[in-house]
Design a protein around this motif. Structure first.
Motif, PDB file in Angstrom:
ATOM      1  N   SER B  76       5.566   1.694  -2.505  1.00  0.00           N
ATOM      2  CA  SER B  76       5.471   3.139  -2.652  1.00  0.00           C
ATOM      3  C   SER B  76       6.555   3.629  -3.600  1.00  0.00           C
ATOM      4  N   GLY B  77       6.533   4.902  -3.866  1.00  0.00           N
ATOM      5  CA  GLY B  77       7.523   5.498  -4.754  1.00  0.00           C
ATOM      6  C   GLY B  77       6.897   5.905  -6.074  1.00  0.00           C
ATOM      7  N   GLY B  78       7.272   7.082  -6.523  1.00  0.00           N
ATOM      8  CA  GLY B  78       6.802   7.556  -7.810  1.00  0.00           C
ATOM      9  C   GLY B  78       5.303   7.786  -7.883  1.00  0.00           C
ATOM     10  N   SER B  79       4.667   8.128  -6.774  1.00  0.00           N
ATOM     11  CA  SER B  79       3.229   8.426  -6.747  1.00  0.00           C
ATOM     12  C   SER B  79       2.403   7.367  -7.462  1.00  0.00           C
ATOM     13  N   GLY B  80       2.687   6.119  -7.243  1.00  0.00           N
ATOM     14  CA  GLY B  80       1.904   5.049  -7.850  1.00  0.00           C
ATOM     15  C   GLY B  80       2.570   4.416  -9.063  1.00  0.00           C
ATOM     16  N   ALA B  81       3.575   5.102  -9.615  1.00  0.00           N
ATOM     17  CA  ALA B  81       4.222   4.579 -10.825  1.00  0.00           C
ATOM     18  C   ALA B  81       4.851   3.213 -10.560  1.00  0.00           C
ATOM     19  N   LYS B  82       5.468   3.069  -9.405  1.00  0.00           N
ATOM     20  CA  LYS B  82       6.136   1.799  -9.113  1.00  0.00           C
ATOM     21  C   LYS B  82       5.108   0.698  -8.851  1.00  0.00           C
ATOM     22  N   ALA B  83       4.028   1.050  -8.174  1.00  0.00           N
ATOM     23  CA  ALA B  83       2.999   0.058  -7.892  1.00  0.00           C
ATOM     24  C   ALA B  83       2.355  -0.436  -9.196  1.00  0.00           C
ATOM     25  N   MET B  84       2.116   0.486 -10.137  1.00  0.00           N
ATOM     26  CA  MET B  84       1.526   0.086 -11.422  1.00  0.00           C
ATOM     27  C   MET B  84       2.453  -0.864 -12.164  1.00  0.00           C
ATOM     28  N   ALA B  85       3.741  -0.507 -12.189  1.00  0.00           N
ATOM     29  CA  ALA B  85       4.709  -1.362 -12.884  1.00  0.00           C
ATOM     30  C   ALA B  85       4.765  -2.746 -12.231  1.00  0.00           C
ATOM     31  N   HIS B  86       4.680  -2.752 -10.901  1.00  0.00           N
ATOM     32  CA  HIS B  86       4.728  -4.009 -10.158  1.00  0.00           C
ATOM     33  C   HIS B  86       3.508  -4.865 -10.502  1.00  0.00           C
ATOM     34  N   LEU B  87       2.335  -4.244 -10.509  1.00  0.00           N
ATOM     35  CA  LEU B  87       1.089  -4.977 -10.756  1.00  0.00           C
ATOM     36  C   LEU B  87       1.035  -5.560 -12.164  1.00  0.00           C
ATOM     37  N   ALA B  88       1.493  -4.749 -13.120  1.00  0.00           N
ATOM     38  CA  ALA B  88       1.391  -5.187 -14.515  1.00  0.00           C
ATOM     39  C   ALA B  88       2.190  -6.461 -14.752  1.00  0.00           C
ATOM     40  N   LYS B  89       3.180  -6.722 -13.895  1.00  0.00           N
ATOM     41  CA  LYS B  89       4.024  -7.907 -14.069  1.00  0.00           C
ATOM     42  C   LYS B  89       3.411  -9.154 -13.431  1.00  0.00           C
ATOM     43  N   GLN B  90       2.349  -8.995 -12.625  1.00  0.00           N
ATOM     44  CA  GLN B  90       1.789 -10.136 -11.894  1.00  0.00           C
ATOM     45  C   GLN B  90       0.827 -10.939 -12.771  1.00  0.00           C
ATOM     46  N   LYS B  91       0.541 -12.173 -12.326  1.00  0.00           N
ATOM     47  CA  LYS B  91      -0.422 -13.019 -13.035  1.00  0.00           C
ATOM     48  C   LYS B  91      -1.837 -12.493 -12.808  1.00  0.00           C
ATOM     49  N   ALA B  92      -2.636 -12.513 -13.878  1.00  0.00           N
ATOM     50  CA  ALA B  92      -4.015 -12.038 -13.764  1.00  0.00           C
ATOM     51  C   ALA B  92      -4.912 -13.184 -13.324  1.00  0.00           C
ATOM     52  N   ASP B  93      -4.657 -13.740 -12.146  1.00  0.00           N
ATOM     53  CA  ASP B  93      -5.453 -14.879 -11.704  1.00  0.00           C
ATOM     54  C   ASP B  93      -6.273 -14.555 -10.463  1.00  0.00           C
ATOM     55  N   GLY B  94      -6.278 -13.290 -10.077  1.00  0.00           N
ATOM     56  CA  GLY B  94      -7.080 -12.914  -8.915  1.00  0.00           C
ATOM     57  C   GLY B  94      -6.338 -13.027  -7.598  1.00  0.00           C
ATOM     58  N   SER B  95      -5.032 -13.230  -7.631  1.00  0.00           N
ATOM     59  CA  SER B  95      -4.302 -13.350  -6.371  1.00  0.00           C
ATOM     60  C   SER B  95      -3.659 -12.033  -5.956  1.00  0.00           C
ATOM     61  N   VAL B  96      -3.692 -11.030  -6.827  1.00  0.00           N
ATOM     62  CA  VAL B  96      -3.087  -9.755  -6.467  1.00  0.00           C
ATOM     63  C   VAL B  96      -3.871  -8.596  -7.102  1.00  0.00           C
ATOM     64  N   PHE B  97      -4.114  -7.560  -6.274  1.00  0.00           N
ATOM     65  CA  PHE B  97      -4.848  -6.381  -6.744  1.00  0.00           C
ATOM     66  C   PHE B  97      -4.173  -5.123  -6.244  1.00  0.00           C
ATOM     67  N   TYR B  98      -4.600  -3.995  -6.820  1.00  0.00           N
ATOM     68  CA  TYR B  98      -4.018  -2.689  -6.495  1.00  0.00           C
ATOM     69  C   TYR B  98      -5.144  -1.766  -6.060  1.00  0.00           C
ATOM     70  N   ALA B  99      -4.905  -1.000  -5.003  1.00  0.00           N
ATOM     71  CA  ALA B  99      -5.923  -0.065  -4.525  1.00  0.00           C
ATOM     72  C   ALA B  99      -5.901   1.189  -5.391  1.00  0.00           C
ATOM     73  N   THR B 100      -6.986   1.416  -6.118  1.00  0.00           N
ATOM     74  CA  THR B 100      -7.024   2.549  -7.047  1.00  0.00           C
ATOM     75  C   THR B 100      -7.495   3.819  -6.348  1.00  0.00           C
ATOM     76  N   THR B 101      -6.901   4.927  -6.745  1.00  0.00           N
ATOM     77  CA  THR B 101      -7.393   6.253  -6.395  1.00  0.00           C
ATOM     78  C   THR B 101      -7.095   7.107  -7.620  1.00  0.00           C
ATOM     79  N   PRO B 102      -7.638   8.315  -7.713  1.00  0.00           N
ATOM     80  CA  PRO B 102      -7.327   9.132  -8.893  1.00  0.00           C
ATOM     81  C   PRO B 102      -5.824   9.360  -9.073  1.00  0.00           C
ATOM     82  N   THR B 103      -5.044   9.182  -8.026  1.00  0.00           N
ATOM     83  CA  THR B 103      -3.592   9.393  -8.133  1.00  0.00           C
ATOM     84  C   THR B 103      -2.980   8.593  -9.271  1.00  0.00           C
TER      85      THR B 103
END
Lengths: 501, 326, 160
Positions: B76-103
């Motif tokens: 949490s934190g930053g209305s999704g900003a921190k989660a986006m930054a966290h996700l972008a750093k992960q490997k795109a191999d299907g082991s990690v996803f982010y729950a999207t909402t319009p937020t």
């Protein structure tokens, strides 16, 4: 009568008693760690409640909630580190008493006040949910604005020494409260694209920095030989009759304000405890002792935040609206079991409600013995040699601060607030106005502007709300009164000085 | 409560959900094969928040259809900003996803972030959270038009939960579409304060999700005036859509998943298959319908376009009302 | 320099810096009559006014030669060593903050405890090393294990 019998029989047939004691213990523990807020303490238990029956789950979570509200006061008194936001008010006089070697008394007063607050809060919850929920609806944005102004009106009387310094300190607090997303337009203010600042500076970080880190910086700078310690803590001392005669009024003022703030979803425990501190000072026979280790200064805020916790359940139970993060987690606890709290649920199945009430009462009864056990280990810890204690306080504070957002940026904020706190002490600036500004600033601004949005920019809207008019009138009276007092005091000192010459 | 609402809590809960798994056991061939044993689903909500509850409930049933274990992580934190930054750093191999909402789209638009929504690849959509316009039960308004008429002649305040949110823009659109330009849009932090102000009459109407209103609807404290969807909701068959009342306003508050950029094809096709199956699960269906969610499966190939179109549209709207500059 | 005078001057400087930063607050067409920058501007001007008034009052009192310097007592009566000591503590904490993510929670906390103790003239010996590592481990158990906080793994991540 039926309700009472059902509740008593539930004590034996359900898991209420063990769950209440377990929740209480866990809550005190979580609340005592800085950065681990009551809501996080509860959230950690949430997964375990999936497999429990609903009554046990709700009792466990609710007991954790009231336990955590008490737990925050332990580090506040012992190491000047507020464990929860609300306990920062308890800290002001609690830590002063600790420095005078009276930590045992301070812990006893806070424990008694918490119990009083809990019981009053829970009794109000049981008996007056319906009328209080109607009162909750009477508060509009205009009322919240006026409540905030009333809270700020004590600044003059808490700025000992220099009024200028008090006002400067308050303005700095108000300025920190403007960082983050603007409450009306949603644009970022002073955020500079920093994700960590978008939701504002967490209050607990600033409080822990100003007080705990500031104190450690000062302590380390103080040269002493380390052999004589005047502030050793021996053991918890339950308040004597003489002390109780002094604090009963503060306990009641605190509980009353706690009940009042508890039913207002926009106020909450922190506002309640600071308002209680100021009001107890206002109505005290010995206001000059406040800030220097006053018994009443510990009792009032502690009673307030615990009464607030019990009554804070009213919006959830009567409208299904969580008034705080903690009650939002409790709502989660209901939803997990497919229960939607609200009037319908409890008229359909009152045993759930009786179970919750019984559990809360059991938890408040368990508070005193559980606290006695927890405190003995805490007391041992704070009696370690000073250099070790200082090092561990900082390690604890930084660990707690990191766990809020997993952010190194937050640690920088804590450190910066510590430097600010050190500087403010150097200049002899009072801290309380800064904290009041921080606690109340956002509420005042957001609700002022919301009110104007509703009225289309017309300030007359505040006169349409009798609650707001009442609060503002009282605030004005207090402000004028304290300024007059201040001026008279100055004049008297001047006359005395001239008489000496 | 301002303090709580602003200090975002963040806790990682790593608990495997076993509830319900015993009562139903899938034979191995029903499960979609998956390249990872454990999948982390990240949400920007705190425990107990909207997306957190969505993920935790869905994973309970998802395990029946995907051959993997699921862990929900709160960043949490930053209305999704921190989660986006966290996700972008992960490997795109299907082991990690982010729950999207319009937020996450809104946070990207409202704040100049280093990492925004475009750094993530939309995976698949699962639900719409239907938005509704509601008023207090004893309010004089019977239809949305009554409110609009009042707003044109007298002071009328409308509520949306957060200042920079889809709900807020929805009300601005409503003002524009109906010519009720003098209506005041009042925001607060979270739905609780907005609800109190609807109940005490400070606000004439507010926009909210059906999910949040369950308690008040059950207690007959509020009344829904209009549904902002293409069709009427099965949960509220008597309530007309805004379109039926002649106001062309549809809100698509989506709930889906996104991953780091460059997701492999076997992962995306596994999710396409599994989400369709999980939405058809009768037990889950009963649960999500009661919760007020509308199933809205959008496969991977269309979801990317969906999100991009949505983001562009919202950017357009935000700059139209002057919140952001183009 | 007089302490209160310095306090007023610093207040003025903070007000100016804050007002300067407040000038960058974006305006929004959804804004109300007050606007996002309204309250910040008000606070900035208020702080500037109060601080300048404070400076003026102090300056007049000093000129008349009847102003006693406000003493806060304790360690601050001798400001130079007090500030030097605090700066050292802050530096150690800053080092900890920078180390935390690269080296991980356990070593960073052990370093913090160890360095702060040494800074307070605790003798460097095996006992202190044990206290520092043991303390870090206890805090790790508390936060990372019991409370499941994701503490940075740092250099440990590769080893596991």
């Amino acid at each position: 009568m039926d309700a009472v019998l059902t509740s008593i029989s539930m004590l034996g047939t359900t898991m209420i008693v063990p769950m209440a004691i377990l929740g209480m213990t866990w809550g005190i523990f979580g609340g005592a760690l800085p950065g681990i807020s009551p809501s996080i303490t509860m959230a950690l238990l949430l997964p375990f409640t999936y497999t429990m029956d609903p009554v046990s789950a709700i009792v466990l979570l609710a007991s954790t909630y009231i336990g955590a509200e008490y737990g925050g006061s332990i580090p506040a008194i012992l190491i000047r580190t507020p464990g929860t936001n609300a306990s920062a008010a308890t800290m002001i006089d609690g830590y002063e008493m600790k420095k005078q070697g009276k930590a045992g008394e301070a812990l006893g007063i806070s424990l008694q006040a918490s119990t009083v607050g809990n019981v009053i809060g829970i009794v109000c919850l049981i008996l007056f949910t319906a009328p209080l929920s109607q009162l909750a609806l009477a508060f509009k944005p205009t009322s919240y604005f006026a409540l905030g102004i009333l809270g700020l009106s004590v600044i003059v009387s808490v700025s000992e020494g220099s009024l200028f310094k008090g006002v400067i300190a308050a303005l700095i607090g108000l300025m920190i409260a403007t960082i983050g997303t603007d409450p009306v337009t949603g644009v970022g203010r002073f955020t500079y694209g920093q994700a960590d600042l978008l939701t504002g500076v967490p209050l607990i970080l600033i409080m822990v920095g100003l007080f705990a880190v500031g104190e450690v910086l000062e302590q380390i700078a103080t040269k002493d030989d380390g052999t004589v310690r005047s502030d050793l803590v021996t053991r918890l001392k339950w308040p004597s009759w003489t002390v109780q005669k002094k604090t009963w009024r503060a306990n009641l003022i605190g509980s009353g304000i706690g009940v009042f703030c508890g039913i207002m979803p926009g106020a909450g425990g922190t506002v309640a405890s600071f308002m209680a501190y100021s009001e107890a000072r206002r109505f005290s026979k010995t206001p000059e002792e406040f800030g220097k280790g006053s018994d009443e200064g510990i009792a009032a805020p502690e009673a307030a935040n615990n009464a607030d916790a019990g009554v804070g359940l009213i919006p959830l139970l009567s409208f299904g609206i969580p008034a705080s993060n903690s009650t939002a987690i409790l709502l989660g606890g209901f939803l997990i079991h497919g229960l939607i709290p609200g009037p319908v649920l409890f008229s359909k199945d009152p045993t759930l409600l009786y179970g919750l009430f019984t559990g809360l009462l059991v938890a408040s009864a368990a508070l005193v013995p559980v606290a006695f056990l927890t405190l003995s280990s805490s007391i041992w810890l704070v009696n370690r040699p000073k250099p070790l204690l200082m090092a561990f306080i900082l390690a604890l504070v930084f660990s707690g601060a990191y766990s809020i957002n997993n952010s190194v940026f937050d640690l920088g904020l804590v450190l910066a607030a510590g430097v600010l706190g050190f500087g403010m002490r150097f200049f002899g600036m009072p801290m309380l106005p800064t904290i009041l500004g921080l606690v109340l600033g956002y509420m005042i601004e957001a609700n002022y502007r919301r009110s104007l949005v509703i009225s289309g920019g017309d300030n007359a809207i505040f006169l349409e709300d009798p609650i707001a008019v009442g609060f503002l009138a009282v605030a004005a009276l207090f402000l004028i009164g304290s300024i007059v007092r201040e001026v008279r005091k100055r004049r008297r000192i001047k006359i005395e000085r001239e008489a000496v010459i | 409560m301002l303090v709580h609402a602003r200090s975002a809590a963040c806790v990682a809960l790593t608990v495997a959900f076993t509830l319900g798994a015993g009562s139903w056991s899938a034979s191995a061939q029903d499960k979609v094969a998956y390249p990872h044993k454990a999948v982390t689903l990240v949400t920007h909500s705190s425990p107990g928040g909207g997306s957190d509850v969505f993920l935790r409930d869905m994973t309970k049933y998802l395990k029946r259809y995907i051959d993997a274990d699921f862990v929900v992580e709160n960043v949490s934190g930053g209305s999704g900003a921190k989660a986006m930054a966290h996700l972008a750093k992960q490997k795109a191999d299907g082991s990690v996803f982010y729950a999207t909402t319009p937020t996450y789209i809104y946070t990207s638009h409202m704040s100049a972030l280093d990492t925004n929504y475009s750094a993530l690849e939309p995976l698949v959509n699962v639900f719409y959270d239907p938005a509704v316009i509601y008023t207090r039960a004893d309010a004089p308004f019977k239809t949305l038009k009554d409110v609009i008429d009042k707003a044109k002649s007298a002071r009328s305040a409308w509520g949306a939960a957060n200042p920079g949110s889809l709900e807020r823009i929805t009300l601005e659109q409503l003002k524009k579409a109906t010519g009720a330009s003098t209506a005041a849009v009042v925001t607060s932090e979270g739905g609780g304060e907005t609800m109190i102000n609807v109940l005490n009459g400070t606000l004439d109407i507010a926009v909210g999700e059906l999910q949040e209103l369950r308690s008040q609807l059950e207690g007959k404290q509020v009344r829904v005036l209009a549904v902002l969807a293409d069709e009427r909701l099965s949960q509220l068959p008597d309530v007309p859509t805004a379109k039926e009342g002649g106001i062309d306003l549809v809100v698509r508050k989506f709930r889906g998943l996104a991953g780091p950029k460059g997701l492999p094809d076997d992962v995306t096709s596994a999710w396409d298959a599994a989400i369709q199956k999980v939405l058809a699960d009768p037990e889950y269906k009963a649960y999500y319908e009661a919760a007020g969610l509308v199933p809205a499966f959008i496969p991977h190939k269309d979801y990317v376009t969906f999100i991009n179109t949505f983001a562009e549209e919202q950017k357009e709207l935000l700059s139209e009302v002057g919140v952001i500059k183009k | 320099m007089d302490r209160d005078l310095a306090c007023g001057l610093i207040g003025t400087a903070i007000a100016l810096a804050y007002l300067n930063a407040a000038a960058d607050i974006p305006t929004s067409a959804l804004g109300d009559t007050v606007g996002a920058a309204g309250v910040p501007h008000l606070l900035g001007y208020a702080l500037a006014a109060v601080s300048v008034a404070f400076v003026a009052q102090r300056a007049i009192a000093l000129a008349r030669g009847k102003a006693a310097e406000a003493r806060t007592g304790g360690v601050f009566d001798d400001p130079v060593p007090a500030f030097a000591s605090a700066a050292g503590t802050v530096l150690i904490c800053a080092a900890f903050v920078f180390l935390l993510e690269p080296v991980g929670y356990l070593p960073a906390v052990a370093f913090l405890i160890f360095a702060l103790c040494v800074y307070q003239r605790v003798a460097i010996n095996a006992r202190l090393a044990l206290i520092a590592t043991g303390g870090a481990f206890a805090l790790w158990l508390l936060f990372a294990v019991l409370l499941s906080v994701r503490m940075p793994a740092g250099i440990w991540a590769e080893m596991i």
